[in-house]
Design a protein around this motif. Structure first.
Motif, PDB file in Angstrom:
ATOM      1  N   TYR A  96       4.530  66.596  57.516  1.00 14.02           N
ATOM      2  CA  TYR A  96       4.729  65.815  56.687  1.00 14.02           C
ATOM      3  C   TYR A  96       3.040  64.759  56.560  1.00 14.02           C
ATOM      4  O   TYR A  96       2.752  64.392  55.439  1.00 14.02           O
ATOM      5  CB  TYR A  96       5.680  64.596  56.754  1.00 14.02           C
ATOM      6  N   LEU A  97       2.292  64.940  57.533  1.00 17.14           N
ATOM      7  CA  LEU A  97       1.136  64.575  57.422  1.00 17.14           C
ATOM      8  C   LEU A  97       0.289  65.122  56.828  1.00 17.14           C
ATOM      9  O   LEU A  97      -0.897  64.816  56.112  1.00 17.14           O
ATOM     10  CB  LEU A  97       0.757  64.027  58.964  1.00 17.14           C
ATOM     11  N   GLN A  98       0.314  66.612  57.087  1.00 18.94           N
ATOM     12  CA  GLN A  98      -0.547  67.453  56.152  1.00 18.94           C
ATOM     13  C   GLN A  98      -0.377  67.191  54.748  1.00 18.94           C
ATOM     14  O   GLN A  98      -1.357  67.348  54.068  1.00 18.94           O
ATOM     15  CB  GLN A  98       0.039  69.324  56.660  1.00 18.94           C
ATOM     16  N   MET A  99       0.893  67.152  54.391  1.00 19.87           N
ATOM     17  CA  MET A  99       1.283  66.830  52.888  1.00 19.87           C
ATOM     18  C   MET A  99       0.425  65.437  52.391  1.00 19.87           C
ATOM     19  O   MET A  99      -0.012  65.652  51.482  1.00 19.87           O
ATOM     20  CB  MET A  99       2.638  66.790  52.748  1.00 19.87           C
ATOM     21  N   GLU A 100       0.674  64.576  53.314  1.00 21.57           N
ATOM     22  CA  GLU A 100       0.054  63.297  52.831  1.00 21.57           C
ATOM     23  C   GLU A 100      -1.436  63.464  52.702  1.00 21.57           C
ATOM     24  O   GLU A 100      -1.940  62.900  51.751  1.00 21.57           O
ATOM     25  CB  GLU A 100       0.473  62.281  54.056  1.00 21.57           C
ATOM     26  N   GLN A 101      -2.036  64.122  53.565  1.00 23.31           N
ATOM     27  CA  GLN A 101      -3.564  64.014  53.745  1.00 23.31           C
ATOM     28  C   GLN A 101      -3.895  64.890  52.372  1.00 23.31           C
ATOM     29  O   GLN A 101      -4.777  64.543  51.666  1.00 23.31           O
ATOM     30  CB  GLN A 101      -4.323  64.855  54.847  1.00 23.31           C
ATOM     31  N   GLN A 102      -3.265  65.890  51.861  1.00 25.22           N
ATOM     32  CA  GLN A 102      -3.521  66.656  50.794  1.00 25.22           C
ATOM     33  C   GLN A 102      -3.122  65.834  49.472  1.00 25.22           C
ATOM     34  O   GLN A 102      -3.889  66.151  48.499  1.00 25.22           O
ATOM     35  CB  GLN A 102      -2.832  68.211  50.807  1.00 25.22           C
ATOM     36  N   ILE A 103      -2.236  65.178  49.479  1.00 21.12           N
ATOM     37  CA  ILE A 103      -1.925  64.511  48.286  1.00 21.12           C
ATOM     38  C   ILE A 103      -2.947  63.252  48.068  1.00 21.12           C
ATOM     39  O   ILE A 103      -3.335  63.210  47.019  1.00 21.12           O
ATOM     40  CB  ILE A 103      -0.482  63.891  48.300  1.00 21.12           C
ATOM     41  N   ILE A 104      -3.486  62.678  49.253  1.00 18.88           N
ATOM     42  CA  ILE A 104      -4.414  61.767  49.155  1.00 18.88           C
ATOM     43  C   ILE A 104      -5.810  62.275  48.661  1.00 18.88           C
ATOM     44  O   ILE A 104      -6.237  61.925  47.595  1.00 18.88           O
ATOM     45  CB  ILE A 104      -4.566  61.206  50.398  1.00 18.88           C
ATOM     46  N   ASP A 105      -5.739  63.513  49.130  1.00 23.03           N
ATOM     47  CA  ASP A 105      -7.327  64.144  48.616  1.00 23.03           C
ATOM     48  C   ASP A 105      -7.203  64.354  47.164  1.00 23.03           C
ATOM     49  O   ASP A 105      -8.109  64.385  46.483  1.00 23.03           O
ATOM     50  CB  ASP A 105      -7.603  65.303  49.528  1.00 23.03           C
ATOM     51  N   LEU A 106      -6.051  64.981  46.650  1.00 21.56           N
ATOM     52  CA  LEU A 106      -5.700  65.112  45.477  1.00 21.56           C
ATOM     53  C   LEU A 106      -6.020  63.953  44.498  1.00 21.56           C
ATOM     54  O   LEU A 106      -6.534  64.031  43.262  1.00 21.56           O
ATOM     55  CB  LEU A 106      -4.579  65.822  44.913  1.00 21.56           C
ATOM     56  N   ILE A 107      -5.554  62.985  44.817  1.00 16.10           N
ATOM     57  CA  ILE A 107      -5.585  61.555  44.250  1.00 16.10           C
ATOM     58  C   ILE A 107      -7.085  61.170  44.425  1.00 16.10           C
ATOM     59  O   ILE A 107      -7.713  60.868  43.129  1.00 16.10           O
ATOM     60  CB  ILE A 107      -5.046  60.427  44.904  1.00 16.10           C
ATOM     61  N   LEU A 108      -7.680  61.415  45.433  1.00 14.18           N
ATOM     62  CA  LEU A 108      -9.002  61.127  45.331  1.00 14.18           C
ATOM     63  C   LEU A 108     -10.182  61.769  44.564  1.00 14.18           C
ATOM     64  O   LEU A 108     -11.001  61.356  43.894  1.00 14.18           O
ATOM     65  CB  LEU A 108     -10.012  60.907  46.950  1.00 14.18           C
ATOM     66  N   MET A 109      -9.730  63.185  44.323  1.00 13.71           N
ATOM     67  CA  MET A 109     -10.422  64.010  43.543  1.00 13.71           C
ATOM     68  C   MET A 109     -10.096  63.950  42.178  1.00 13.71           C
ATOM     69  O   MET A 109     -10.553  64.510  41.337  1.00 13.71           O
ATOM     70  CB  MET A 109     -10.366  65.541  43.892  1.00 13.71           C
ATOM     71  N   GLY A 110      -9.203  62.842  41.964  1.00 15.83           N
ATOM     72  CA  GLY A 110      -8.693  62.703  40.564  1.00 15.83           C
ATOM     73  C   GLY A 110      -7.862  63.740  39.818  1.00 15.83           C
ATOM     74  O   GLY A 110      -7.624  63.820  38.665  1.00 15.83           O
ATOM     75  N   VAL A 111      -7.380  64.771  40.518  1.00 18.87           N
ATOM     76  CA  VAL A 111      -6.339  65.707  40.025  1.00 18.87           C
ATOM     77  C   VAL A 111      -5.077  65.004  39.858  1.00 18.87           C
ATOM     78  O   VAL A 111      -4.516  65.276  38.826  1.00 18.87           O
ATOM     79  CB  VAL A 111      -6.076  66.852  41.215  1.00 18.87           C
ATOM     80  N   LEU A 112      -4.752  64.108  40.699  1.00 13.02           N
ATOM     81  CA  LEU A 112      -3.523  63.277  40.402  1.00 13.02           C
ATOM     82  C   LEU A 112      -3.992  62.023  39.944  1.00 13.02           C
ATOM     83  O   LEU A 112      -4.759  61.142  40.582  1.00 13.02           O
ATOM     84  CB  LEU A 112      -2.885  63.179  41.678  1.00 13.02           C
ATOM     85  N   LYS A 113      -3.387  61.434  38.931  1.00 10.59           N
ATOM     86  CA  LYS A 113      -4.162  60.273  38.186  1.00 10.59           C
ATOM     87  C   LYS A 113      -2.943  58.939  38.350  1.00 10.59           C
ATOM     88  O   LYS A 113      -1.772  59.201  38.670  1.00 10.59           O
ATOM     89  CB  LYS A 113      -4.276  60.330  36.751  1.00 10.59           C
TER      90      LYS A 113
END
Lengths: 127, 127, 127, 127
Positions: free
Chosen positions: B13-30
Motif C-alpha cells: 500500500y505504501l509502494q502504491m501511495e509513493q507512485q501515485i504521489i509521484d504521478l501527481i507531482l509529475m502532472g500525470v494525474l491532475k
DNA sequence: GTGGTCTAGACCACA
DNA sequence: GTGGTCTAGACCACA
C-alpha cells in the motif's frame, strides 16, 4: 552509555547497534574490548535479553564485533565499523538525495541543508 | 501505470501511495481527476481490493486525495501532495545528514554528493 | 470500559475511538499509559482484531496514541486528544448553528439551548 | 436553484433535500407547487435520476412533499417542512451542545458561538 | 506476546 | 458501479 527511545519506530535492536557503532567510532569502545554480557546489558537497559542477543548477533554478522563461545562479545577492528557505517550512510544518502531532487528541491537548497547539518548546535554540545 | 514489487520490504500500500504521489507531482494525474476504482485497480495489479482501499484511505487522511462514496476517489490539490513530499523528504534528509556527519563525512564530501545527485545520468534519460 | 452498540449506524471503530478519547479527556487513561493489546481488546469486546487495529491506526494518524511494534499502543499527550476534540466539536457546532439559524431559530432560542445544556441533569449525576 | 457539492461527504440526495426544504421555508417553493420531474432535474444537475428519485421518496415519507402517480411531485404544507426542520435541528443541536460541553467548552464560549452565527457575513449576502 | 500487512469474501449505503 | 465496514485467518518482524 546507551540510551533507547522506547517511542521510536526504529526497533530497539537497531537503536542499540547504531549507538554501539558510534561508541566504537568515537574510540570509547576499543578494539578487542569486551562488551557487556547480554544479561547485564538487558538488566541495565530494562529490556528483554532477546533484543540484546539479536543486536549482538546482527553486529557479528556485519563484522563489527566477534563472539567467543563461553567468553563473550568483543569489539572487532574499528575500521570495520567505520567502513560499514560510511558505506551504509552513503548509500542511504544517495537514495534520499535523488528523492529530494524529485520532490522538487534545488541543488542550492540541498547544499544549504548540508551546511545546516554542520552548524554547531546546543544539543550537540551536550553529547 | 503503477508497478508493485512483491519482493520489496516496503508494504504494497505504501509502494502504491509513493507512485501515485509521484504521478501527481509529475502532472500525470491532475486536480480532481478520478483515480481508478478500488476494484479495478486491485484486479489490474493482481492484489486484494482491501489493500487498495487501505492505500486510498491513508492518502485521503494525508490530504492527497478525497473520496466520495458512490462516485470514486479523486486527486486533491497537487500542492497538498507537493508540500507533503517536500516535508517528508526534508525531514528524512536532515536526519540522515546528521548521521552522515557522525559517520565521519566532511561537509565537502556531502556537498559533492549533492552535486552528484544533480548530474544527468543515463537512467534519468530513460524516464 | 468500552461499550459498543452493534445496532448503531456509527462504525464500531469510530465508537471505540470516541470512547477512548473520552477516557483520555476524563483522565482515566494517562499519558504514555499502555492501551489493551489489539487481540485482548478484540476478545473482550467480541469483535475482530482487524477492527481494533483499524481504530488504533486511525487514532495514531490523528496523534492521539502512538504504537510501537512488539510493545503495544500508548496514550500520546492528552492535550492532543483535547485539541482534536475541541476542534471537531467546534466545527460541527458552527455548521449546525448556521443550519439552525436558517431553520428559523432566533439567537434567543439558541442561547436558551446553550443554557439548557449546562443545567445539571439526572443522567449527569449518574456518571 | 439547487447547488450540489460533489466533493462533500454528505450524500447528494440529502444535499438536495436540505436545499429543497430551505426553498420551501424561504417561500420560493409554495404549497402545492409542482417540483421538477425526476428526469429533468437529473439532467439539469447532471446526476443520476436514481438519486433524485431517492430524495423525492425520502421527502415524501417525511411529509414534506406528496406525489401523485402519473402527475408528479408537489410541495406539501410549508408548515410540515418547518416543523420537521425545527425538530431535527433542535435534536441535533442539543446533542452537539452536550458534546461541546464534554469537550471542555464553557457556556460563555458557546454563547459567543451563537452570536457569531448570527453575524451577517459576506457569503450570506450572496444567497 | 506485540503490532503490521495481506488475502478472501460478505454486506451495506449511495449514485 | 462506487467506496466503507467487518469478519476470518495467515504470516511477518520485533520484544
Amino acid at each position: 552509555m546507551i540510551k533507547l527511545d522506547l517511542q521510536s519506530k526504529t526497533p530497539l535492536y537497531l537503536q542499540m547497534e547504531q549507538q554501539i557503532i558510534d561508541l566504537i567510532l568515537m574510540g570509547v569502545l576499543k578494539e578487542n574490548e569486551q562488551l557487556p554480557s547480554v544479561r547485564n546489558l538487558a538488566r541495565d537497559l530494562g529490556i528483554n535479553p532477546n533484543t540484546i542477543q539479536k543486536a549482538y548477533q546482527d553486529m557479528e554478522s556485519r563484522g563489527i564485533i566477534y563472539s567467543v563461545v563461553g567468553r563473550g562479545n568483543f569489539v572487532a577492528s574499528p575500521s570495520a565499523a567505520e567502513s560499514l557505517k560510511r558505506r551504509e550512510s552513503m548509500a542511504a544518502l544517495e537514495k534520499l538525495l535523488q528523492d529530494a531532487r524529485h520532490a522538487g528541491f534545488s541543488a542550492q537548497e540541498l547544499h544549504q541543508a548540508v551546511d545546516a547539518a554542520f552548524q554547531p548546535r546546543k544539543e550537540d554540545d551536550l553529547l
